[in-house]
Each structure stands twice: as C-alpha cells, then as structure tokens.
Design an enzyme around this catalytic site. Sequence first.
Site, PDB file in Angstrom:
ATOM      1  N   GLY A  74       0.840  -1.193   0.000  1.00 55.28           N
ATOM      2  CA  GLY A  74       0.000   0.000   0.000  1.00 55.28           C
ATOM      3  C   GLY A  74       0.877   1.246   0.000  1.00 55.28           C
ATOM      4  O   GLY A  74       0.562   2.247  -0.646  1.00 55.28           O
ATOM      5  N   THR A  75       1.983   1.161   0.711  1.00 53.29           N
ATOM      6  CA  THR A  75       2.940   2.267   0.746  1.00 53.29           C
ATOM      7  C   THR A  75       3.397   2.615  -0.668  1.00 53.29           C
ATOM      8  O   THR A  75       3.419   3.789  -1.068  1.00 53.29           O
ATOM      9  CB  THR A  75       4.161   1.859   1.619  1.00 53.29           C
ATOM     10  OG1 THR A  75       3.692   1.613   2.945  1.00 53.29           O
ATOM     11  CG2 THR A  75       5.237   2.911   1.620  1.00 53.29           C
ATOM     12  N   ASN A 142      -6.732   4.184   9.949  1.00 56.72           N
ATOM     13  CA  ASN A 142      -6.178   2.977  10.560  1.00 56.72           C
ATOM     14  C   ASN A 142      -6.188   3.012  12.083  1.00 56.72           C
ATOM     15  O   ASN A 142      -6.270   1.980  12.728  1.00 56.72           O
ATOM     16  CB  ASN A 142      -4.747   2.734  10.056  1.00 56.72           C
ATOM     17  CG  ASN A 142      -3.924   3.998   9.973  1.00 56.72           C
ATOM     18  OD1 ASN A 142      -4.356   4.998   9.405  1.00 56.72           O
ATOM     19  ND2 ASN A 142      -2.745   3.976  10.550  1.00 56.72           N
ATOM     20  N   GLN A 170      -7.559   0.457   4.655  1.00 54.77           N
ATOM     21  CA  GLN A 170      -8.255  -0.061   5.844  1.00 54.77           C
ATOM     22  C   GLN A 170      -9.725  -0.330   5.592  1.00 54.77           C
ATOM     23  O   GLN A 170     -10.421  -0.854   6.463  1.00 54.77           O
ATOM     24  CB  GLN A 170      -8.100   0.931   7.013  1.00 54.77           C
ATOM     25  CG  GLN A 170      -6.689   1.032   7.544  1.00 54.77           C
ATOM     26  CD  GLN A 170      -6.220  -0.240   8.246  1.00 54.77           C
ATOM     27  OE1 GLN A 170      -7.002  -1.127   8.588  1.00 54.77           O
ATOM     28  NE2 GLN A 170      -4.910  -0.345   8.460  1.00 54.77           N
ATOM     29  N   SER A 190      -4.495  -2.852  -0.119  1.00 56.36           N
ATOM     30  CA  SER A 190      -3.356  -3.672   0.321  1.00 56.36           C
ATOM     31  C   SER A 190      -3.865  -4.983   0.907  1.00 56.36           C
ATOM     32  O   SER A 190      -4.671  -4.985   1.842  1.00 56.36           O
ATOM     33  CB  SER A 190      -2.521  -2.908   1.351  1.00 56.36           C
ATOM     34  OG  SER A 190      -1.449  -3.716   1.784  1.00 56.36           O
ATOM     35  N   CYS A 314       7.973   4.107  16.521  1.00 56.22           N
ATOM     36  CA  CYS A 314       9.146   4.406  15.694  1.00 56.22           C
ATOM     37  C   CYS A 314      10.116   3.242  15.779  1.00 56.22           C
ATOM     38  O   CYS A 314       9.891   2.281  16.504  1.00 56.22           O
ATOM     39  CB  CYS A 314       9.785   5.730  16.094  1.00 56.22           C
ATOM     40  SG  CYS A 314      10.665   5.651  17.637  1.00 56.22           S
TER      41      CYS A 314
HETATM   42  N1  PLP Z   1      -2.470   3.199   4.313  1.00 54.51           N
HETATM   43  C1  PLP Z   1      -3.039   2.867   5.475  1.00 54.51           C
HETATM   44  C2  PLP Z   1      -4.293   3.582   5.888  1.00 54.51           C
HETATM   45  C3  PLP Z   1      -2.492   1.883   6.284  1.00 54.51           C
HETATM   46  O1  PLP Z   1      -3.063   1.566   7.441  1.00 54.51           O
HETATM   47  C4  PLP Z   1      -1.309   1.234   5.849  1.00 54.51           C
HETATM   48  C5  PLP Z   1      -0.661   0.205   6.682  1.00 54.51           C
HETATM   49  O2  PLP Z   1      -0.723   0.232   7.889  1.00 54.51           O
HETATM   50  C6  PLP Z   1      -0.764   1.603   4.614  1.00 54.51           C
HETATM   51  C7  PLP Z   1      -1.371   2.594   3.874  1.00 54.51           C
HETATM   52  C8  PLP Z   1       0.463   0.948   4.079  1.00 54.51           C
HETATM   53  O3  PLP Z   1       0.166  -0.322   3.565  1.00 54.51           O
HETATM   54  P1  PLP Z   1       1.337  -1.437   3.431  1.00 54.51           P
HETATM   55  O4  PLP Z   1       1.518  -2.008   4.801  1.00 54.51           O
HETATM   56  O5  PLP Z   1       0.784  -2.420   2.458  1.00 54.51           O
HETATM   57  O6  PLP Z   1       2.528  -0.735   2.945  1.00 54.51           O
END
Ligand code: PLP
Length: 371
Positions: A74-75, A142, A170, A190, A314
């Site tokens: 997702g990142t 999240n 989420q 994701s 962190c």
């Molecule tokens: N966006 C949200 C709202 C998330 O909660 C997360 C992960 O915690 C991500 C993006 C990132 O997803 P990934 O863990 O697949 O990189």
Amino acid sequence: MNTAKKSIYLDYNATAPIRLEVKDSMLAAMDVPANASSVHSFGRAAKKQLEDARAVVAGVVGCFPNEVVFTASGTEANNLALRNFPERPLMVSAVEHPSALKVRPEVKVIPVDENGIININKLTDNLQFIHKPLVSVMMANNETGVIQPIREIAEAVHATGGLLHCDAVQALGKIPVDLGVLGVDMLTLSAHKFGGPVGAAALIVRQDLAIQRQLIGGGQELGRRAGTENIPAIAGFAKAVELAAKDRWQRDIREALDGMEEMILAAVPGAHVLGRQAQRLPNTSSLLMPGVSAETQLMHFDLEGFAVSAGSACSSGRIEPSHVVRAMGFSEEEAACVIRVSAGWDNKPEDIQGFATSWLKLAGRLVKKAA
Ligand code: PLP
C-alpha cells in the site's frame, strides 16, 4: 492462527491473519515457475493467473481490469499515485498514513475536526485558492476507524478541476468499496489488511489518466510499474478479495465494540472513545485511558493475553504520540494514553468482552491513583 502463547489477536488494522484458502492458492501458484512476461507455456499460464486476479480485484471494487496496477505494498501504491502529477499542488488530510502525508515536502495539510472528519465547507473554501490540485484522503483511518465522506470530497475536488486519490487500505473487507459510488480518480488497496499476504497491493487508476512508473525497469503493468509481478502473492490477494466480499462478521463485532465503549465511558470519568460521533469501521475502537500511558497499557494487555496496539511506533520500539490523535485536537499527554483495538473475522464477541474486563481492571487500579 499459530502463536506460541494463547493470545487473542485484536490488531487486524496492523495486519490481519492470512486466510487458509489464501495460503492454499499461494502454495498452488508457487508450484510452477511464473514469470508473466515469458512467452512459453509457463509464462502464458502465469499471465493468465495474473489477468484472472486482476479481473477479480476489478470486479469487487467496480473498475475495469486495465485500471488495476499491482504493486508490492500500500505504501508503494500511495507513493505511485502521489509522486505522479508533479505539476499539481498536493493536498493531503492531516490523518493520512505517512506514505501519503510525507511523500512530498511541499504538501498542504487539510485539517480534520475533533471527530477526525474533514469539513467539506472548509475544504471547498481552501480549494478556491489552489489551482487543479492532487488531493489525497483516506477512506477509513487505521487508528480510529473514522470514515471520511469521500463522495462529497470527490465532488468538491472535481468542481475545481482537481484529482482525488483515496487510500482504501483499511476499508476493503470491512465496508463496501465501490468506485462507482466513491467517484475517486485513484484508489489504494493492500492485501494483508484483509486476509491476503504482505507484499501484494494495488493502485487503481482511472483509465484515462496517464501515470509514470516510479521504478526504472521493465514494461510490466502496462508500463505503470516495473518489476516481475509476484504471481503467488497476487493470487493470494485475489482470493482474499473474493473471501472478504462474502464476510458477514461486521455487525456482531461492531455491537460488541459499542457495548465495550459504553461500559468504559460509564465506568471511567475522563475516558474517551476517539471519533465516537463519526461513522466508523465495524472493527475499530480507539480508547483513551486517562493518565495511563499506552506503554503501560500494552504491557498489561500483553500479559493478560490481548494483542492490541498504540499509535505509530518508531524504529526504536518507543511509542510516539500519534499524529492522528493530535490532529483531532488532543494534547500530547492525552495522545500518549490512547490504544487501538481492531478486530476481525476470527474474533468472537466474547473476545471483546474479555478485553473490556481487562481494560476496566487496569483502569480501576491506575486511573484512581492518577486522579
Ligand atoms: N495506508 C493505510 C491507511 C495503512 O493503514 C497502511 C498500513 O498500515 C498503509 C497505507 C500501508 O500499507 P502497506 O503495509 O501495504 O505498505
């Protein structure tokens, strides 16, 4: 799920347990070499698996298959969306995941109210002064589970010639995610948040929008994301999407969480449930125990056999006060006392009732002393 100690898992928003059927579909996909760019029969079989998975994902969220760009997280999908369109000023809500909030240094932050919601009127006012922006707002948070009015935000953004990206990481598997209803231009998913593997995700991109790949390499994913597609992970992603679309655990879990929240608020003066006045995900409760640090709470719950979590941790393992809680107007001290409970399909209402008893036990010991 296999854990060394019998512990109740209430941390689905961090990552959900992988589903058995997902594991099976991944193992089957691993039995053969699978590079979807190869022209021989193995390659063609891999290509078919890839395109079948793409069609499944597209079918569930209501887009065309060629609008699905597979990524490794997702990142990565958020980065791919928001590093594109550099000519457009970037606006991002204050409660976004760091992969959206920190992706460009010059980002303009959209504030939220005490319930974590974007005020549409204020957003519309702000949009008047910004030329054709790229805006990113998550569908559900999240940490708090708060759901944004994405459809209204999309209308406001489009009225000014802007584009809207929505992080639905989420949301999928917990509430319906339908592009026809949301009206957004790009959307992030994701797999590991709803029973699929870590390492499979997607950016959905409206087919008339040209995006540039951010990695230099091959022409995979119609030139929008270089790198050999991870067929086993993508097969698992598609299986998880299919299973999530059939899930029916949501109502019982929300009822149990609502019951827990009422008990906590009635019993402990100064306790808070974050975003309680807003629409929220069926699986999430964000709880503030006054004067008791999240670290202390997490140690207690761990000893009592409940896996929950706090705001952003962190790399040193220390818990930092969450930017989401701070954006909702809580002080740094208050933010340091918030933990998150996030349940899922493997939980029973009794798990949440057990957690509530444990929460009240700790509050009974420590909140009185702090008063
Ligand atoms: N966006 C949200 C709202 C998330 O909660 C997360 C992960 O915690 C991500 C993006 C990132 O997803 P990934 O863990 O697949 O990189």
